[in-house]
Write an enzyme that holds these catalytic residues in place. Structure first.
Site, PDB file in Angstrom:
ATOM      1  CE  LYS A 156      -4.317   1.570   2.162  1.00 46.32           C
ATOM      2  NZ  LYS A 156      -5.210   1.311   1.020  1.00 46.32           N
ATOM      3  CB  ALA A 157       3.402   2.232  -2.335  1.00 48.43           C
TER       4      ALA A 157
END
Length: 298
Positions: A156-157
């Site tokens: 989850k960047a």
């Protein structure tokens, strides 16, 4: 614009609790310039018993650490200390039903060399379901999910969400509520910030991992389906297959579980209120608020 904080709002910042209005970030941060950071979206709820409960904090903070590792960001915090800090943020801001945003961000670094340190902040604010509570009119996006060979797609960047913002803005500009993205091969992947399930002849279908962010809410939906004896099948499918479904829904921490009215103007024929998908939606709400189902309380 939404108001996320005021002069009294308190956040967690690198081990301290500070006023949001006084917090600072280095304008040369690699995260600000390049989107090189990782984050989580978490919710807390006022339970049926009146307590404040963060939903699945362990799973979220484990994923935060895994995302940081995937992107070579130093990470020096434990699940326990971040969970305690998050409850403190909620307490300091008198919040129960809240959306929580932990963010691991990089220091000043205009090079592409490895960082030797990272920083963390935890913020919280009141937020209604991200996509509202009415059935959605969804549009097939002209944007695709990023190629998993180009990104660590399971992380989850921060930078991944430029893709999400562009897809969502496109859909809303054309009069829809939200977008639906395919993968690089044209198969259905996910929404800009939520996973997808569809219902057909008493079974649920969802895309497999590989080209999606395998969400924590998605995992919860699968748990609930197993408890309700609803079969869940993970498979690749096209938009045409999806349009032939009885019902469909998005799920995610921010969105929770929200049904669809239509895809590209094609309405789903099933009665949402009598669907298995609606049962999943109700069971999810009961789970996060620790409410005993009506039939179980008789």
């Amino acid at each position: 614009m939404a108001t996320y904080y005021d002069n009294n709002t308190v956040i967690y910042l690198n081990g301290s609790f500070v006023k949001a209005a006084d917090a600072k970030i280095d304008l040369y941060s690699q995260t600000l310039h390049y989107g090189y950071g990782v984050f989580e979206g978490i919710r807390s709820y006022r339970t049926a018993g009146g307590e404040t409960r963060i939903f699945k904090p362990k799973e979220h903070f484990i994923r935060l650490e895994q995302s940081a590792a995937a992107y070579n960001l130093p990470y020096n915090w434990t699940v326990e200390e971040l969970t305690i800090a998050t409850y403190k943020v909620l307490e300091e801001n008198n919040l129960q039903d809240a959306y929580i945003r932990p963010l691991v961000y990089a220091p000043a670094n205009m090079s592409f060399n490895l960082n030797t340190e990272s920083f963390i902040t935890i913020q919280a604010w009141e937020m209604q379901p991200f996509l509202g509570d009415k059935l959605l009119r969804v549009m097939s996006s002209s944007f695709q999910r990023p190629n998993p060979r180009g990104f660590k797609i399971e992380a989850k960047a921060c930078g991944h969400y430029v893709n999400s913002i562009m897809a969502s803005q496109e859909a809303k500009a054309k009069g829809y509520d939200e977008a639906l993205l395919t993968d690089m091969n044209g198969y259905i992947a996910e929404g800009p910030g939520a996973n997808i399930f569809f219902e057909k002849e008493g079974k649920l279908y969802t895309p497999p991992s590989g080209n999606i962010l395998p969400g924590i809410t998605r995992a919860t939906v699968k748990e609930i389906a197993a408890e309700l004896d609803i079969e869940v099948i993970e498979k690749l499918f096209t938009a045409d297959e999806l349009k032939a479904a009885d019902a469909a829904f998005f799920c995610g921490t921010a969105a929770e579980v929200i049904g669809w009215e239509s895809l590209d103007g094609s309405r789903f024929p099933g009665d949402w209120n009598n669907s298995l998908s609606r049962k999943i939606q109700q069971a999810y709400k009961e789970r996060v608020t620790e409410t005993i189902p009506a039939e179980a309380s008789i």
